[in-house]
Scaffold this active site. Structure first.
Site, PDB file in Angstrom:
ATOM      1  N   ASP A  75       0.853  -1.191   0.000  1.00  0.00           N
ATOM      2  CA  ASP A  75       0.000   0.000   0.000  1.00  0.00           C
ATOM      3  C   ASP A  75       0.892   1.245   0.000  1.00  0.00           C
ATOM      4  OD1 ASP A  75      -3.281   0.193   0.829  1.00  0.00           O
ATOM      5  OD2 ASP A  75      -2.131   2.066   0.928  1.00  0.00           O
ATOM      6  N   ASP A  85       4.300   2.820  -4.226  1.00  0.00           N
ATOM      7  CA  ASP A  85       3.349   3.437  -5.144  1.00  0.00           C
ATOM      8  C   ASP A  85       3.327   2.571  -6.403  1.00  0.00           C
ATOM      9  OD1 ASP A  85       1.990   4.872  -7.029  1.00  0.00           O
ATOM     10  OD2 ASP A  85       3.111   6.741  -6.736  1.00  0.00           O
ATOM     11  N   VAL A  86       2.226   1.885  -6.636  1.00  0.00           N
ATOM     12  CA  VAL A  86       2.203   0.923  -7.750  1.00  0.00           C
ATOM     13  C   VAL A  86       2.027   1.595  -9.119  1.00  0.00           C
ATOM     14  CG1 VAL A  86       1.521  -1.091  -6.385  1.00  0.00           C
ATOM     15  CG2 VAL A  86      -0.248   0.370  -7.399  1.00  0.00           C
ATOM     16  N   TYR A 122     -12.414   6.343 -15.218  1.00  0.00           N
ATOM     17  CA  TYR A 122     -12.511   5.133 -14.383  1.00  0.00           C
ATOM     18  C   TYR A 122     -13.161   4.004 -15.182  1.00  0.00           C
ATOM     19  CZ  TYR A 122     -13.912   2.243 -10.318  1.00  0.00           C
ATOM     20  OH  TYR A 122     -14.095   1.234  -9.406  1.00  0.00           O
TER      21      TYR A 122
HETATM   22  N1  LIG Z   1     -15.675  -0.393  -3.081  1.00  0.00           N
HETATM   23  C1  LIG Z   1     -16.484  -0.690  -4.089  1.00  0.00           C
HETATM   24  O1  LIG Z   1     -17.705  -0.635  -3.984  1.00  0.00           O
HETATM   25  C2  LIG Z   1     -15.886  -1.116  -5.411  1.00  0.00           C
HETATM   26  C3  LIG Z   1     -16.736  -1.468  -6.472  1.00  0.00           C
HETATM   27  C4  LIG Z   1     -16.177  -1.860  -7.670  1.00  0.00           C
HETATM   28  C5  LIG Z   1     -14.801  -1.923  -7.810  1.00  0.00           C
HETATM   29  N2  LIG Z   1     -14.001  -1.556  -6.766  1.00  0.00           N
HETATM   30  C6  LIG Z   1     -12.553  -1.607  -6.945  1.00  0.00           C
HETATM   31  O2  LIG Z   1     -11.977  -2.342  -5.878  1.00  0.00           O
HETATM   32  C7  LIG Z   1     -10.686  -1.854  -5.598  1.00  0.00           C
HETATM   33  C8  LIG Z   1     -10.538  -1.516  -4.135  1.00  0.00           C
HETATM   34  O3  LIG Z   1     -11.531  -0.636  -3.757  1.00  0.00           O
HETATM   35  P1  LIG Z   1     -11.830  -0.369  -2.212  1.00  0.00           P
HETATM   36  O4  LIG Z   1     -12.905   0.677  -2.169  1.00  0.00           O
HETATM   37  O5  LIG Z   1     -12.036  -1.664  -1.529  1.00  0.00           O
HETATM   38  O6  LIG Z   1     -10.417   0.224  -1.757  1.00  0.00           O
HETATM   39  P2  LIG Z   1      -9.975   1.436  -0.799  1.00  0.00           P
HETATM   40  O7  LIG Z   1     -10.038   2.701  -1.618  1.00  0.00           O
HETATM   41  O8  LIG Z   1     -10.658   1.373   0.500  1.00  0.00           O
HETATM   42  O9  LIG Z   1      -8.453   1.029  -0.557  1.00  0.00           O
HETATM   43  C9  LIG Z   1      -7.510   1.068  -1.561  1.00  0.00           C
HETATM   44  C10 LIG Z   1      -6.129   1.134  -0.966  1.00  0.00           C
HETATM   45  O10 LIG Z   1      -5.219   1.385  -2.039  1.00  0.00           O
HETATM   46  C11 LIG Z   1      -4.193   2.242  -1.562  1.00  0.00           C
HETATM   47  N3  LIG Z   1      -3.567   2.936  -2.685  1.00  0.00           N
HETATM   48  C12 LIG Z   1      -4.060   4.015  -3.357  1.00  0.00           C
HETATM   49  N4  LIG Z   1      -3.196   4.383  -4.318  1.00  0.00           N
HETATM   50  C13 LIG Z   1      -2.156   3.530  -4.260  1.00  0.00           C
HETATM   51  C14 LIG Z   1      -0.945   3.413  -5.002  1.00  0.00           C
HETATM   52  N5  LIG Z   1      -0.671   4.239  -6.018  1.00  0.00           N
HETATM   53  N6  LIG Z   1      -0.067   2.439  -4.667  1.00  0.00           N
HETATM   54  C15 LIG Z   1      -0.350   1.571  -3.645  1.00  0.00           C
HETATM   55  N7  LIG Z   1      -1.487   1.641  -2.910  1.00  0.00           N
HETATM   56  C16 LIG Z   1      -2.382   2.605  -3.211  1.00  0.00           C
HETATM   57  C17 LIG Z   1      -4.903   3.174  -0.598  1.00  0.00           C
HETATM   58  O11 LIG Z   1      -4.001   3.760   0.329  1.00  0.00           O
HETATM   59  C18 LIG Z   1      -5.940   2.249   0.053  1.00  0.00           C
HETATM   60  O12 LIG Z   1      -5.476   1.721   1.279  1.00  0.00           O
HETATM   61  C19 LIG Z   1     -10.476  -0.660  -6.536  1.00  0.00           C
HETATM   62  O13 LIG Z   1      -9.773  -1.089  -7.688  1.00  0.00           O
HETATM   63  C20 LIG Z   1     -11.887  -0.256  -6.890  1.00  0.00           C
HETATM   64  O14 LIG Z   1     -11.957   0.430  -8.112  1.00  0.00           O
HETATM   65  C21 LIG Z   1     -14.517  -1.153  -5.574  1.00  0.00           C
END
Ligand SMILES: NC(=O)c1ccc[n+]([C@@H]2O[C@H](COP(=O)([O-])OP(=O)(O)OC[C@H]3O[C@@H](n4cnc5c(N)ncnc54)[C@H](O)[C@@H]3O)[C@@H](O)[C@H]2O)c1
Length: 266
Positions: free
Chosen positions: A43, A69-70, A162
């Site tokens: 993360d 940072d990915v 997105y």
């Molecule tokens: N939450 C939803 O309802 C939902 C629905 C469809 C798809 N998604 C997808 O699921 C995935 C996760 O969503 P979520 O809401 O569970 O996650 P979240 O946003 O709660 O957590 C994501 C994590 O990624 C980390 N992060 C951000 N940028 C980064 C980077 N450049 N390098 C490394 N780490 C980084 C953040 O610090 C965070 O801890 C995403 O790809 C999102 O698009 C989520």
């Protein structure tokens, strides 16, 4: 009892979460650890991973946090080498980093478009680029990339970058899967729908409903045939299946985790 991922080493990106509770990355770390995988948890922010570390350790799992940072190619290469050094290889990769920004083709500025594409799509390319040679050398592996139903249909908010990136992830995964199938590497995509993850409270309700969480939840539940919202554990269970040997003949495809929403025409 044997775990479904016993002895496997898994990189999970976005292993933290924007708030307390079941985000997709956190749930994936916990579910995979419960099934015996060692977790290399990646993360950008250490504090987001604290709850993930606690929850994995509470189920007796082994987890190594790593800050990266990915979207940064050099940093990703170092991160993958660090995993190999720490655990001796990498069998599984779950690409979970991503998130939406509002804006249509005429309202989203160019920098935001580029940032969204880097964050959601280039990050997937970069981690695969670095991990695939290790999997190839080891004779196999499994990758799960995270898309979204926003990448397959209009889901009620203009978020064109997105949506484009999440659609591209599906095809990126198929091409990579076909190319690497002869090496014993499977690549699939999980397509989550509208989940009740911590993101709803921390960001979405404010953006879309003036901070009214219940109003946002109700508006989303109305679109879901099952009549309730799943959370990160549902995404994690789909990723678990795809990473396990139960899915040995499953590659280049998707599992949609949306309570039936995509099948509706409204
Ligand atoms: N939450 C939803 O309802 C939902 C629905 C469809 C798809 N998604 C997808 O699921 C995935 C996760 O969503 P979520 O809401 O569970 O996650 P979240 O946003 O709660 O957590 C994501 C994590 O990624 C980390 N992060 C951000 N940028 C980064 C980077 N450049 N390098 C490394 N780490 C980084 C953040 O610090 C965070 O801890 C995403 O790809 C999102 O698009 C989520």
């Amino acid at each position: 009892m044997a775990g479904r991922l016993d002895g496997k080493i898994a990189i999970v990106t976005g292993a933290g979460c924007v708030g307390p509770g079941w985000g997709n990355g956190r749930a994936t770390c916990v579910r995979f650890a419960e099934e015996g995988a060692k977790i290399f948890a990646v993360d950008l922010r250490a504090e987001t991973m604290e709850e993930t570390l606690d929850r994995v350790r509470a189920v007796g799992g082994e987890i190594e946090p790593y800050l990266c940072d990915v979207t940064d190619r050099a940093a990703v290469e170092v991160m993958v080498s660090a995993c190999v050094e720490r655990f001796g290889g990498v069998d599984l990769l779950v690409n979970n980093v991503g998130g939406s920004a509002k804006g249509g083709p005429t309202t989203l500025d160019e920098e935001s478009w580029d940032r969204q594409l880097d964050f959601n799509l280039k990050s997937v390319y970069l981690t695969c680029r670095s991990v695939l040679p290790h999997m190839e050398a080891a004779g196999g592996g499994a990758i799960v990339n995270t898309s979204s139903t926003s990448g397959t249909r209009y889901t009620g908010a203009a978020q064109v970058a997105y949506a484009s990136a999440k659609a591209a992830i599906i095809q990126f995964s198929k091409v990579t899967a076909v190319e690497f199938a002869p090496k014993g590497i499977r690549v699939n995509t999980v397509v989550p729908g509208q989940l009740h993850t911590p993101m709803v409270e921390t960001r979405l309700a404010g953006q879309r409903m003036g901070g009214d969480v219940d109003a946002l939840l109700q508006s989303r539940i109305k679109r879901i045939p099952l009549g309730w919202m799943g959370d990160g554990r549902d995404t994690a269970n789909a990723a678990l299946f795809l990473c396990s040997d139960e899915a040995r003949f499953v590659t280049a495809t998707e599992i949609v985790v949306d309570g039936g929403m995509s099948a509706r025409c409204d």
